[in-house]
Design a protein around this motif. Structure first.
Motif, PDB file in Angstrom:
ATOM      1  N   ASN A   1      -2.755  -5.413 -11.265  1.00 24.51           N
ATOM      2  CA  ASN A   1      -1.161  -5.395 -11.106  1.00 24.51           C
ATOM      3  C   ASN A   1      -0.809  -5.796  -9.932  1.00 24.51           C
ATOM      4  O   ASN A   1       0.238  -6.427  -9.417  1.00 24.51           O
ATOM      5  CB  ASN A   1      -0.272  -4.642 -11.929  1.00 24.51           C
ATOM      6  CG  ASN A   1      -0.631  -4.410 -13.260  1.00 24.51           C
ATOM      7  OD1 ASN A   1      -0.766  -5.243 -14.059  1.00 24.51           O
ATOM      8  ND2 ASN A   1      -0.451  -3.399 -13.890  1.00 24.51           N
ATOM      9  N   TYR A   2      -1.459  -4.895  -9.116  1.00 22.12           N
ATOM     10  CA  TYR A   2      -0.947  -5.211  -7.475  1.00 22.12           C
ATOM     11  C   TYR A   2      -1.362  -6.494  -6.868  1.00 22.12           C
ATOM     12  O   TYR A   2      -0.619  -7.169  -6.136  1.00 22.12           O
ATOM     13  CB  TYR A   2      -1.362  -3.957  -6.607  1.00 22.12           C
ATOM     14  CG  TYR A   2      -0.774  -2.635  -6.810  1.00 22.12           C
ATOM     15  CD1 TYR A   2       0.677  -2.615  -6.571  1.00 22.12           C
ATOM     16  CD2 TYR A   2      -1.482  -1.522  -7.038  1.00 22.12           C
ATOM     17  CE1 TYR A   2       1.297  -1.504  -6.617  1.00 22.12           C
ATOM     18  CE2 TYR A   2      -0.792  -0.486  -7.150  1.00 22.12           C
ATOM     19  CZ  TYR A   2       0.711  -0.168  -6.877  1.00 22.12           C
ATOM     20  OH  TYR A   2       1.266   0.944  -7.185  1.00 22.12           O
TER      21      TYR A   2
ATOM     22  N   GLU B   1      -4.402  -1.059 -12.483  1.00 24.08           N
ATOM     23  CA  GLU B   1      -3.192  -0.931 -11.510  1.00 24.08           C
ATOM     24  C   GLU B   1      -3.543  -1.931 -10.331  1.00 24.08           C
ATOM     25  O   GLU B   1      -2.540  -2.561  -9.687  1.00 24.08           O
ATOM     26  CB  GLU B   1      -3.286   0.463 -10.910  1.00 24.08           C
ATOM     27  CG  GLU B   1      -2.613   1.470 -12.004  1.00 24.08           C
ATOM     28  CD  GLU B   1      -2.623   2.789 -11.510  1.00 24.08           C
ATOM     29  OE1 GLU B   1      -1.717   3.577 -11.138  1.00 24.08           O
ATOM     30  OE2 GLU B   1      -3.770   3.281 -11.216  1.00 24.08           O
TER      31      GLU B   1
ATOM     32  N   MET C   1      -7.451   5.303  -8.615  1.00 30.03           N
ATOM     33  CA  MET C   1      -6.498   4.319  -9.361  1.00 30.03           C
ATOM     34  C   MET C   1      -7.372   3.482 -10.247  1.00 30.03           C
ATOM     35  O   MET C   1      -8.646   2.982  -9.828  1.00 30.03           O
ATOM     36  CB  MET C   1      -6.177   3.436  -7.846  1.00 30.03           C
ATOM     37  CG  MET C   1      -5.145   2.329  -8.353  1.00 30.03           C
ATOM     38  SD  MET C   1      -4.241   1.463  -6.818  1.00 30.03           S
ATOM     39  CE  MET C   1      -3.324   2.673  -6.581  1.00 30.03           C
TER      40      MET C   1
END
Length: 146
Positions: free
Chosen positions: A8-9, A5, A1
Motif C-alpha cells: 500500500n505504501y 501494508e 509490518m
C-alpha cells in the motif's frame, strides 16, 4: 509490518510520485526508495528491504568532520521549527543543544517525527525554513560539537 501494508505504501509512493519513504515503528524501520518518474537505474532496486537501524548508525553521521555534525532529514515531509504555530522555535542559530534534544519536527502523512540532536554542540546553521518541504537526506542543521 505486513507485506500488504508495504505494498500500500509503495502504491502511494507511485501515486504521489514520491522518490522515498521511511516508516518507523519502534526500533523497526522500513525505507523505500525509487527513481523519479518511474525510471529505475539498473543497479537500484525499486524497494529496499526492511532494515533494523542500530543505535550506532543513528548517533553520528559518517560525513561529520572537524567537529561539525550535519543533521539531515530521515524522512520526506514538512519541516516545522516549532511545536505549534504560536510557540517559539525548538532551536535558533547560536543555541547550545544536548544530544537527544528535539531540534524540529518533520510531518509525514499526519505523523509528527521529531528530529533530535545527534551530539552536544551549538547550532551553527539552519538550512531550511518553517513549513518547507524536505526530502530524505535534506540537510536541516549544522552542529558544531563541544
Amino acid at each position: 509490518m505486513q507485506e500488504s501494508e508495504i505494498r500500500n505504501y509503495a502504491a502511494l509512493m507511485k501515486e504521489l510520485d514520491l522518490t522515498g519513504l521511511e516508516i518507523t515503528d519502534g526500533a523497526k524501520v522500513v525505507r523505500m526508495e525509487r527513481a523519479a518518474s518511474g525510471t529505475v537505474p539498473a543497479q537500484m532496486p525499486l524497494l529496499t528491504p526492511v532494515q533494523q537501524i542500530s543505535e550506532e548508525k543513528k548517533s553520528l553521521p559518517e560525513n561529520s568532520s572537524a567537529g561539525q555534525v550535519p543533521v539531515t532529514s530521515h524522512i520526506i515531509g514538512i519541516f516545522y521549527a516549532a511545536p505549534s504555530a504560536s510557540a517559539s522555535p525548538f532551536v535558533r542559530e547560536g543555541d547550545h543543544v544536548k544530544k537527544g534534544q528535539t531540534l524540529c519536527i518533520v510531518e509525514a502523512m499526519k505523523l509528527m517525527n521529531e528530529i533530535e540532536a545527534p551530539a552536544d554542540g551549538v547550532i551553527e546553521k539552519i538550512y531550511v525554513s518553517d513549513g518547507q518541504t524536505v526530502e530524505f537526506g535534506t540537510k536541516l542543521f549544522l552542529i558544531r560539537e563541544d
